[in-house]
Design a protein around this motif. Structure first.
Motif, PDB file in Angstrom:
ATOM      1  N   ARG A 100      46.280  42.104  42.150  1.00  0.00           N
ATOM      2  CA  ARG A 100      45.858  40.993  42.992  1.00  0.00           C
ATOM      3  C   ARG A 100      44.361  40.757  42.794  1.00  0.00           C
ATOM      4  O   ARG A 100      43.580  41.706  42.685  1.00  0.00           O
ATOM      5  CB  ARG A 100      46.121  41.262  44.485  1.00  0.00           C
ATOM      6  CG  ARG A 100      47.580  41.320  44.881  1.00  0.00           C
ATOM      7  CD  ARG A 100      48.278  39.987  44.754  1.00  0.00           C
ATOM      8  NE  ARG A 100      49.640  40.046  45.270  1.00  0.00           N
ATOM      9  CZ  ARG A 100      50.699  40.475  44.583  1.00  0.00           C
ATOM     10  NH1 ARG A 100      50.547  40.909  43.341  1.00  0.00           N
ATOM     11  NH2 ARG A 100      51.901  40.475  45.137  1.00  0.00           N
ATOM     12  N   TYR A 102      40.712  39.168  44.307  1.00  0.00           N
ATOM     13  CA  TYR A 102      40.103  39.207  45.631  1.00  0.00           C
ATOM     14  C   TYR A 102      38.720  38.586  45.593  1.00  0.00           C
ATOM     15  O   TYR A 102      38.147  38.354  44.525  1.00  0.00           O
ATOM     16  CB  TYR A 102      39.996  40.643  46.158  1.00  0.00           C
ATOM     17  CG  TYR A 102      39.086  41.544  45.333  1.00  0.00           C
ATOM     18  CD1 TYR A 102      37.695  41.508  45.482  1.00  0.00           C
ATOM     19  CD2 TYR A 102      39.621  42.451  44.416  1.00  0.00           C
ATOM     20  CE1 TYR A 102      36.866  42.318  44.729  1.00  0.00           C
ATOM     21  CE2 TYR A 102      38.797  43.276  43.662  1.00  0.00           C
ATOM     22  CZ  TYR A 102      37.427  43.205  43.816  1.00  0.00           C
ATOM     23  OH  TYR A 102      36.608  44.006  43.059  1.00  0.00           O
ATOM     24  N   LYS A 103      38.183  38.286  46.755  1.00  0.00           N
ATOM     25  CA  LYS A 103      36.774  37.957  46.931  1.00  0.00           C
ATOM     26  C   LYS A 103      36.203  38.991  47.893  1.00  0.00           C
ATOM     27  O   LYS A 103      36.897  39.454  48.796  1.00  0.00           O
ATOM     28  CB  LYS A 103      36.587  36.555  47.509  1.00  0.00           C
ATOM     29  CG  LYS A 103      37.084  35.420  46.622  1.00  0.00           C
ATOM     30  CD  LYS A 103      36.308  35.266  45.331  1.00  0.00           C
ATOM     31  CE  LYS A 103      34.903  34.736  45.505  1.00  0.00           C
ATOM     32  NZ  LYS A 103      34.817  33.314  45.851  1.00  0.00           N
ATOM     33  N   HIS A 122      44.634  35.851  54.221  1.00  0.00           N
ATOM     34  CA  HIS A 122      44.793  34.415  54.452  1.00  0.00           C
ATOM     35  C   HIS A 122      46.245  34.047  54.762  1.00  0.00           C
ATOM     36  O   HIS A 122      47.179  34.828  54.524  1.00  0.00           O
ATOM     37  CB  HIS A 122      44.303  33.625  53.238  1.00  0.00           C
ATOM     38  CG  HIS A 122      45.076  33.883  51.976  1.00  0.00           C
ATOM     39  ND1 HIS A 122      46.354  33.394  51.760  1.00  0.00           N
ATOM     40  CD2 HIS A 122      44.759  34.573  50.848  1.00  0.00           C
ATOM     41  CE1 HIS A 122      46.782  33.749  50.563  1.00  0.00           C
ATOM     42  NE2 HIS A 122      45.834  34.486  49.992  1.00  0.00           N
ATOM     43  N   ASN A 127      43.553  30.205  50.340  1.00  0.00           N
ATOM     44  CA  ASN A 127      42.996  31.164  49.384  1.00  0.00           C
ATOM     45  C   ASN A 127      41.768  31.812  50.025  1.00  0.00           C
ATOM     46  O   ASN A 127      41.350  31.415  51.117  1.00  0.00           O
ATOM     47  CB  ASN A 127      42.661  30.476  48.051  1.00  0.00           C
ATOM     48  CG  ASN A 127      41.609  29.394  48.187  1.00  0.00           C
ATOM     49  OD1 ASN A 127      40.679  29.493  48.985  1.00  0.00           O
ATOM     50  ND2 ASN A 127      41.741  28.321  47.412  1.00  0.00           N
ATOM     51  N   PRO A 128      41.184  32.820  49.401  1.00  0.00           N
ATOM     52  CA  PRO A 128      40.052  33.516  50.030  1.00  0.00           C
ATOM     53  C   PRO A 128      38.871  32.617  50.381  1.00  0.00           C
ATOM     54  O   PRO A 128      38.271  32.769  51.450  1.00  0.00           O
ATOM     55  CB  PRO A 128      39.670  34.562  48.983  1.00  0.00           C
ATOM     56  CG  PRO A 128      40.970  34.899  48.319  1.00  0.00           C
ATOM     57  CD  PRO A 128      41.673  33.568  48.210  1.00  0.00           C
ATOM     58  N   TYR A 150      38.627  39.802  50.910  1.00  0.00           N
ATOM     59  CA  TYR A 150      39.641  38.756  51.025  1.00  0.00           C
ATOM     60  C   TYR A 150      40.626  38.871  49.852  1.00  0.00           C
ATOM     61  O   TYR A 150      40.403  38.269  48.798  1.00  0.00           O
ATOM     62  CB  TYR A 150      39.009  37.369  50.984  1.00  0.00           C
ATOM     63  CG  TYR A 150      38.020  37.056  52.072  1.00  0.00           C
ATOM     64  CD1 TYR A 150      38.415  36.391  53.240  1.00  0.00           C
ATOM     65  CD2 TYR A 150      36.674  37.377  51.939  1.00  0.00           C
ATOM     66  CE1 TYR A 150      37.500  36.067  54.229  1.00  0.00           C
ATOM     67  CE2 TYR A 150      35.753  37.057  52.920  1.00  0.00           C
ATOM     68  CZ  TYR A 150      36.171  36.407  54.062  1.00  0.00           C
ATOM     69  OH  TYR A 150      35.247  36.087  55.034  1.00  0.00           O
ATOM     70  N   ALA A 152      43.773  37.954  47.539  1.00  0.00           N
ATOM     71  CA  ALA A 152      44.367  36.652  47.243  1.00  0.00           C
ATOM     72  C   ALA A 152      45.834  36.819  46.854  1.00  0.00           C
ATOM     73  O   ALA A 152      46.165  37.647  45.999  1.00  0.00           O
ATOM     74  CB  ALA A 152      43.606  35.968  46.113  1.00  0.00           C
ATOM     75  N   LYS A 161      52.009  30.905  48.388  1.00  0.00           N
ATOM     76  CA  LYS A 161      50.914  31.873  48.526  1.00  0.00           C
ATOM     77  C   LYS A 161      50.953  32.604  49.867  1.00  0.00           C
ATOM     78  O   LYS A 161      49.920  32.983  50.412  1.00  0.00           O
ATOM     79  CB  LYS A 161      49.553  31.191  48.311  1.00  0.00           C
ATOM     80  CG  LYS A 161      49.395  30.600  46.918  1.00  0.00           C
ATOM     81  CD  LYS A 161      47.980  30.150  46.621  1.00  0.00           C
ATOM     82  CE  LYS A 161      47.629  28.886  47.356  1.00  0.00           C
ATOM     83  NZ  LYS A 161      46.319  28.333  46.934  1.00  0.00           N
TER      84      LYS A 161
END
Length: 371
Positions: A100, A102-103, A122, A127-128, A150, A152, A161
């Protein structure tokens, strides 16, 4: 009650499920339009959005609700873009279960010290970047000095999503999406030297359902959980189960089966937000989520009623632990729909008129740490 629009959507989603079109049914349920139906519309047709207080979010057929980040996620250590305050990092995590992106928000006050970590999951179609903007979590993280992760969810894992909270394989410790999310969290802690005793998880809608799943399956990792417009853990093992749970179900834990979810309980401190006019996830799910944290209830509760200036009223019921610290808070936001309470209009599914869920969650989180 579920409004007429939502009822029609439920009926169509059930028909699609029976026809074996699970992705289309879930897309419709969470605010999209089945691919087959989109192809039948003209070029000027809109893509149906989710409803917030009965108002359609209309977007052009070829647009998305939010613009994806222009940064290409790289390694687990990430690629950092400096913001006006801290740095927003894009990265990717892989383990034996899956991968996955991520942010990660790193506040400007981070200099290698052991900061807290908040994991933010989320909702469907988000999305992030969108979730960070809507919750305004990064700004508060800059002020209160914590990192924010975060994860995603890609369309390859779920057409809308959504985190797959309703699949049995994604409800287990060391398996499915919980194992990916826990592994990602642990790696971020190790990489940045964060405080493993102050790790928290929160989410919206499907993300909130997955957050409570993490609290159930990894109580040793998360010191507290925030559940916004979510559902209980274990009440669904299929899309029809999910439909029933989202409509309110029957019995104390919903899902059309009183036994489903009844065996799960967690002593992880929890803060729960739910709008009482939510037509996507029935408000009764707020009570059902709270019931799974009933082991944390102490005798008696305090009830506070209030109202945001020029905004929504709310009722907050608080249970304290033996030390007098809030161990379970349940916020009912009066007049609010399926949206992040007190959020920013810069993101999707937000309601600026509610009490600030982001601020209240951080306040609640930072009172707790792992023993």
């Amino acid at each position: 009650m579920i409004d007429a629009t939502m009822s029609k959507r439920m009926e169509e989603a059930t028909r699609l499920t029976r026809a074996g079109k699970l992705h289309e049914a879930m897309a419709l349920l969470q605010g999209g339009e089945p691919e087959a139906r989109r192809e039948e519309t003209s070029e000027n047709a809109y893509r149906g959005g989710d409803t917030i207080d009965g108002t359609w979010q209309v977007v052009d057929k070829d647009d998305t609700v939010t613009k994806p980040t222009s940064e290409a996620p790289t390694s687990a250590s990430g690629h950092a873009r400096q913001t006006n305050a801290g740095a927003f990092t894009a990265g990717s995590f892989s383990n034996r279960v899956g991968t996955r992106d991520y942010k990660l928000y790193i506040p400007s006050g981070y200099h290698g010290q052991a900061l807290p970590l908040v994991v933010m999951l989320h909702g469907c179609t988000q999305n992030p970047d969108d979730f960070a903007a809507g919750t305004d979590m990064n700004r508060l993280a800059e002020e209160q000095l914590c990192c924010v992760l975060y994860p995603a969810q890609p369309m390859t894992a779920n057409n809308s999503k959504c985190w797959n909270w309703f699949k049995a394989e994604d409800q287990q410790r060391e398996g499915g999406e919980p194992a990916i999310l826990a592994g990602m969290t642990r790696q971020i802690i190790a990489t940045y030297g964060l405080d493993a005793s102050r790790v928290y998880v929160a989410g919206l809608s499907a993300g909130a359902a997955m957050a409570t799943t993490l609290a159930m399956t990894y109580p040793d990792l998360f010191a507290a959980v925030g559940v916004h417009s979510g559902l209980p853990h274990g009440v669904a093992q299929s899309l029809p189960d999910a439909l029933g749970a989202m409509q309110g179900g029957t019995g104390p834990l919903g899902g059309g089966n009183q036994a489903k979810g009844a065996g799960w309980a967690s002593n992880v401190p929890a803060i729960i937000f739910h709008g009482d006019r939510d037509t996507t996830v029935h408000p009764s799910n707020g009570d059902r989520v709270a019931a799974q944290y009933s082991t944390s209830h102490q005798a008696g509760a305090t009830v506070e009623k209030g109202k945001v200036a020029n905004g929504h009223g709310y009722t907050c019921t608080t249970y304290h632990n033996a030390k007098g610290v809030p161990h379970l808070e349940q916020w009912r936001v009066h007049g609010a729909g399926h949206a992040w309470s007190g959020g920013s209009t810069k993101g999707s599914y937000t309601d600026p008129k509610g009490p600030n869920a982001t601020k209240e969650m951080l306040r609640f989180f930072f009172q707790h740490r792992q023993a």
